[in-house]
Design a protein around this motif. Structure first.
Motif, PDB file in Angstrom:
ATOM      1  N   VAL A 164       0.848  -1.187   0.000  1.00 28.95           N
ATOM      2  CA  VAL A 164       0.000   0.000   0.000  1.00 28.95           C
ATOM      3  C   VAL A 164       0.886   1.241   0.000  1.00 28.95           C
ATOM      4  O   VAL A 164       1.773   1.385   0.844  1.00 28.95           O
ATOM      5  CB  VAL A 164      -0.929   0.022   1.231  1.00 28.95           C
ATOM      6  CG1 VAL A 164      -1.707   1.322   1.291  1.00 28.95           C
ATOM      7  CG2 VAL A 164      -1.880  -1.165   1.180  1.00 28.95           C
ATOM      8  N   ILE A 165       0.660   2.127  -0.948  1.00 31.86           N
ATOM      9  CA  ILE A 165       1.457   3.356  -1.060  1.00 31.86           C
ATOM     10  C   ILE A 165       0.541   4.567  -0.959  1.00 31.86           C
ATOM     11  O   ILE A 165      -0.515   4.619  -1.587  1.00 31.86           O
ATOM     12  CB  ILE A 165       2.222   3.414  -2.401  1.00 31.86           C
ATOM     13  CG1 ILE A 165       3.244   2.282  -2.481  1.00 31.86           C
ATOM     14  CG2 ILE A 165       2.919   4.757  -2.559  1.00 31.86           C
ATOM     15  CD1 ILE A 165       4.058   2.279  -3.770  1.00 31.86           C
ATOM     16  N   GLY A 166       0.974   5.527  -0.164  1.00 31.72           N
ATOM     17  CA  GLY A 166       0.276   6.803  -0.086  1.00 31.72           C
ATOM     18  C   GLY A 166       1.127   7.887  -0.698  1.00 31.72           C
ATOM     19  O   GLY A 166       1.748   7.690  -1.753  1.00 31.72           O
ATOM     20  N   ASN A 167       1.237   9.018  -0.042  1.00 31.08           N
ATOM     21  CA  ASN A 167       2.068  10.114  -0.535  1.00 31.08           C
ATOM     22  C   ASN A 167       3.535   9.783  -0.295  1.00 31.08           C
ATOM     23  O   ASN A 167       3.928   9.415   0.803  1.00 31.08           O
ATOM     24  CB  ASN A 167       1.700  11.411   0.194  1.00 31.08           C
ATOM     25  CG  ASN A 167       2.286  12.625  -0.486  1.00 31.08           C
ATOM     26  OD1 ASN A 167       3.475  12.675  -0.765  1.00 31.08           O
ATOM     27  ND2 ASN A 167       1.431  13.599  -0.753  1.00 31.08           N
ATOM     28  N   THR A 168       4.377   9.914  -1.309  1.00 30.11           N
ATOM     29  CA  THR A 168       5.777   9.474  -1.209  1.00 30.11           C
ATOM     30  C   THR A 168       6.772  10.604  -1.381  1.00 30.11           C
ATOM     31  O   THR A 168       7.926  10.379  -1.734  1.00 30.11           O
ATOM     32  CB  THR A 168       6.061   8.395  -2.265  1.00 30.11           C
ATOM     33  OG1 THR A 168       5.833   8.952  -3.586  1.00 30.11           O
ATOM     34  CG2 THR A 168       5.152   7.199  -2.076  1.00 30.11           C
ATOM     35  N   LYS A 169       6.369  11.842  -1.142  1.00 29.27           N
ATOM     36  CA  LYS A 169       7.264  12.978  -1.386  1.00 29.27           C
ATOM     37  C   LYS A 169       8.517  12.937  -0.528  1.00 29.27           C
ATOM     38  O   LYS A 169       9.557  13.448  -0.918  1.00 29.27           O
ATOM     39  CB  LYS A 169       6.520  14.296  -1.139  1.00 29.27           C
ATOM     40  CG  LYS A 169       5.460  14.598  -2.193  1.00 29.27           C
ATOM     41  CD  LYS A 169       4.797  15.942  -1.919  1.00 29.27           C
ATOM     42  CE  LYS A 169       3.744  16.259  -2.976  1.00 29.27           C
ATOM     43  NZ  LYS A 169       3.078  17.557  -2.717  1.00 29.27           N
ATOM     44  N   SER A 170       8.428  12.366   0.668  1.00 27.47           N
ATOM     45  CA  SER A 170       9.572  12.398   1.579  1.00 27.47           C
ATOM     46  C   SER A 170      10.380  11.119   1.593  1.00 27.47           C
ATOM     47  O   SER A 170      11.274  10.946   2.415  1.00 27.47           O
ATOM     48  CB  SER A 170       9.080  12.706   3.009  1.00 27.47           C
ATOM     49  OG  SER A 170       8.438  13.957   3.040  1.00 27.47           O
ATOM     50  N   SER A 171      10.094  10.186   0.700  1.00 26.96           N
ATOM     51  CA  SER A 171      10.817   8.919   0.705  1.00 26.96           C
ATOM     52  C   SER A 171      12.272   9.119   0.309  1.00 26.96           C
ATOM     53  O   SER A 171      12.594   9.960  -0.521  1.00 26.96           O
ATOM     54  CB  SER A 171      10.150   7.934  -0.249  1.00 26.96           C
ATOM     55  OG  SER A 171      10.127   8.454  -1.571  1.00 26.96           O
ATOM     56  N   THR A 172      13.153   8.350   0.958  1.00 25.29           N
ATOM     57  CA  THR A 172      14.588   8.494   0.716  1.00 25.29           C
ATOM     58  C   THR A 172      15.254   7.125   0.675  1.00 25.29           C
ATOM     59  O   THR A 172      14.694   6.121   1.109  1.00 25.29           O
ATOM     60  CB  THR A 172      15.262   9.317   1.841  1.00 25.29           C
ATOM     61  OG1 THR A 172      15.038   8.649   3.092  1.00 25.29           O
ATOM     62  CG2 THR A 172      14.706  10.734   1.899  1.00 25.29           C
ATOM     63  N   GLY A 173      16.482   7.080   0.142  1.00 22.06           N
ATOM     64  CA  GLY A 173      17.325   5.894   0.222  1.00 22.06           C
ATOM     65  C   GLY A 173      16.683   4.644  -0.320  1.00 22.06           C
ATOM     66  O   GLY A 173      16.019   4.637  -1.367  1.00 22.06           O
TER      67      GLY A 173
END
Length: 719
Positions: free
Chosen positions: A657-666
């Motif tokens: 399940v994926i929501g907002n991913t603006k802050s995903s890193t690495g």
């Protein structure tokens, strides 16, 4: 020195303990999922000894919570006995709060008499943040209990000159470290000083005992972290919120320097909104249900869970509806871009009636009044931060009396005519409580990241010093002669007026008329002390106590009346506009849950998502394993893309399940990109988009609720 008799019941104390039980326990049957992050872990811990020992967040034992599990052990035991319910996971905190009140009484009474003990117990009971903390499944109430138990054991060791009690006292600090890590060490300096100046032993023996005590402290501090870190990472859960899969790194990093500096793991930046006052002017009409933000925070990091249903407790019951009573900003997160409302504005709608316009006074307005309703409202750093409304409305109600207690207590109980460096037994206790108060006060004055409810750490010291100050003034009036008596009365009068004025400042935006009345009463009671033979001293003292306890007592009552057991506990009249618990990540989209349960097959995990708050409600509701890939912040480097592919290929994971991913890193960012590219989008409900957005708006885009979510089927992603 007056001795405490265990044979004779102190009915005043019994009444105070009953009051504490009511304030801390009434309405906890509406606790819902309380702090769903920890309730999910408790749910998992009741399923296996492996999960219990490590404090695993999910039933599969993939990752732990962001603290050692000792406090959670008590909660898990309660849940195992009574079942996983909101009230059962909160019950240990309720008992710890009541126990702390009793311990404080036992600490103060032997040196300063039963009335001082009763007053300390009462002040502790009526401190708003103590009430709010004692009604949740956060760790702070249990931490304070263990710290008070350590101090009590040390005072017994000093009085009886018992070596084994010294060892136990410092061992208890080591145990407290494994509740909330370095926070427990904040009182360690005062324990060392108190031991050295108070125990009557030859200095060599005293030094040897102290060395042994440090060994005891060290052993109980590192035994658990070392035992965990020494286990192969493949045989235990990943240590949540650490960057190197280590409990010791967690202690000194995420739960250590980052708290002081305001940094957040996995981003290299700082928490937005830290050190900001929540009480700047705003153009909004009224406080909102939650902190409103335009973008997800570092804590929701790589995405958020689907929503659509109200937070559910483990029993499947929906908590009472209504406006969320507290700031629902995600635990250990921070808003980045305020949208509309003030930063950290008090949450919930203010009660109607004589509380004033919620669009004006309700949020503090000019001058910063009426704070304490936000997860991140910690005021502006500086020596007077604890007096500002954000923190003061939770902990600051008796601060003037605590300051009086340090000065008057030291002076009134000195050894007259003796050398200045020879301190009395009472002065040693003043030193103990001042040594607790000053460094903790200093930390909260300068630290860049903490929640207002952390200030419960100050509550025992403030309560103790308030009681010591009261009996010190009474002693100076009675024994000091005309001149010293007048000085004592003047000090008390100034403190009374300052205290009521400070309390009026906190209450002004809600109850301006009551604020004026309380100041007038404070001035009147202060004046009575200068009128001889009108009423006796005991009645004067009683009137003084009643006046300064009125507003704090009401503030403390608000979580009880509203049946609030919040993830971010606070006390303020805004809670009265809606009853029940609020949570940050406990929401469940019933359609998604139903679909994944029906189609999970032999997969180990129901589904994976980016962060713990996105997963917690589903773990509580289903009791099944949901993988929080990035831990609490959504940034923990739990696995590489290659490892993730292997997990999918082996059939252990079918859905993501994926929501907002603006802050995903690495690694998390790489995994999400791979999921989007190779997974198949699943339409599990025709209304999923609108339901997710609706809950996101209610929760202010935080705590696992930040808008659109997508379910991906990974069955054919790896051939």
């Amino acid at each position: 020195m007056k001795k405490l008799s265990l044979k004779k019941m102190d009915w005043y104390l019994l009444g105070i303990l009953v009051l504490a039980a009511f304030l801390y326990g009434w309405g906890i049957w509406d606790a819902g999922s309380a702090n769903s992050y920890y309730t999910a872990a408790i749910t998992s811990m009741t399923q296996s000894w492996h999960n219990f020992w490590y404090g695993a967040f999910d039933p599969a034992g993939f990752i732990t919570v962001d603290k050692p599990p000792i406090a959670l052990w008590f909660m898990a035991i309660s849940a195992k006995v009574f079942g996983v319910h909101g009230w059962s996971v909160v019950l240990p905190s309720v008992l710890a709060g009541i126990g702390s009140v009793a311990l404080l009484y036992r600490l103060i009474t032997p040196k300063f008499g039963p009335w001082a003990g009763r007053l300390a117990a009462l002040v502790m009971t009526l401190t708003p943040t103590v009430v709010a903390n004692s009604r949740t499944n956060n760790m702070d109430a249990i931490l304070v209990f263990f710290l008070l138990l350590a101090v009590y054991t040390l005072t017994r060791a000093v009085a009886k000159k018992k070596f084994w009690l010294v060892l136990i006292a410092f061992a208890l600090i080591g145990i407290a470290f494994n509740i909330k890590m370095l926070q427990a060490f904040m009182i360690l300096p005062t324990m060392l000083v108190f031991y050295w100046v108070a125990i009557k032993l030859p200095w060599k023996k005293k030094a040897l005992w102290l060395l042994a005590a440090m060994a005891s402290l060290g052993l109980f501090t590192v035994a658990y972290p070392d035992s965990v870190d020494s286990v192969s990472s493949s045989s235990r859960p990943y240590i949540g919120s650490s960057q190197t899969n280590s409990l010791m790194e967690l202690a000194f990093g995420y739960n250590g320097t980052q708290r002081l500096l305001g940094q957040t793991s996995g981003t290299g930046g700082t928490f937005g909104g830290m050190g900001k006052s929540s009480n700047k002017s705003s153009k909004t009409k009224a406080p909102t249900n939650a902190n409103t933000t335009k973008t997800p925070t570092a804590q929701t990091a790589a995405g958020t869970a689907p929503t659509g249903a109200a937070p559910t407790g483990s029993t499947g019951k929906t908590p009472p509806t209504g406006t969320a009573p507290t700031g629902t900003g995600q635990k250990n997160s921070a808003p980045t871009k305020p949208s509309g409302s003030k930063k950290g504005a008090p949450t919930g709608t203010k009660p109607s009636g004589k509380m004033g316009n919620p669009g004006k006074g309700g949020k503090g307005g000019k001058g910063g009044m009426g704070g304490g309703g936000s997860a991140f409202a910690i005021g502006n750093a500086g020596p007077f931060r604890l007096f500002q409304s954000d923190l003061g409305s939770q902990i600051g109600w008796f601060l003037p009396f605590a300051l009086l207690g340090m000065g008057a207590g030291w002076w009134a109980f000195r050894k007259k005519g003796d050398k200045w460096y020879r301190i009395s037994n009472e002065q040693a206790d003043v030193l103990l409580w001042a040594g607790w108060f000053v460094p903790v006060y200093g930390f909260f004055s300068v630290a860049s990241f903490f929640h207002p409810y952390y200030t419960i750490m100050l509550a025992p010291a403030i309560a103790a010093l308030t009681a010591i100050g009261a009996v010190a003034i009474a002693k100076m009036v009675k024994e000091g002669g005309i001149k010293q008596g007048l000085i004592a009365k003047a000090l008390l009068a100034i403190t009374l007026i300052a205290t009521t004025a400070l309390q009026a400042y906190y209450a002004w935006s809600y109850y301006p008329v009551a604020s004026v009345i309380i100041v007038i009463l404070g001035i009147a009671v202060a004046a009575i002390w200068f009128i001889p033979k009108v009423i006796n001293s005991k009645l004067k003292i009683s009137l003084s106590i009643v006046v300064v306890a009125l507003l704090s007592g009401f503030w403390a009552l608000t979580p009880t009346l509203s049946h609030t057991s919040a993830a971010i506990p606070n006390a303020n009249p805004s809670l009265l506009s809606s009853k029940g618990s609020s949570d940050m990540g406990g929401s469940v989209d019933s359609a998604l849950l139903s679909y994944t349960e029906k189609n999970q097959g032999s997969a180990k995990y129901l589904f994976a998502t980016t962060d713990s708050n996105s997963a917690s409600g589903y773990i509580i509701k289903s009791g099944k394993a949901v993988m929080a890939l990035g831990g609490y912040n959504g940034t923990d480097p739990t696995m590489t893309l290659t490892e993730f592919k292997q997990l999918v290929k082996s059939g252990q994971l079918k859905y993501f399940v994926i929501g907002n991913t603006k802050s995903s890193t690495g690694n998390i960012s790489k995994i999400l990109a791979w999921v989007k590219k190779n997974g198949t989008q699943v339409t599990y409900s025709s209304s999923k988009k609108s339901s997710s957005q609706s809950q996101a708006m209610q929760m202010g885009g935080m705590g696992g609720q930040s808008g659109n979510t997508t379910l991906y089927d990974l069955s054919s992603a790896v051939q």
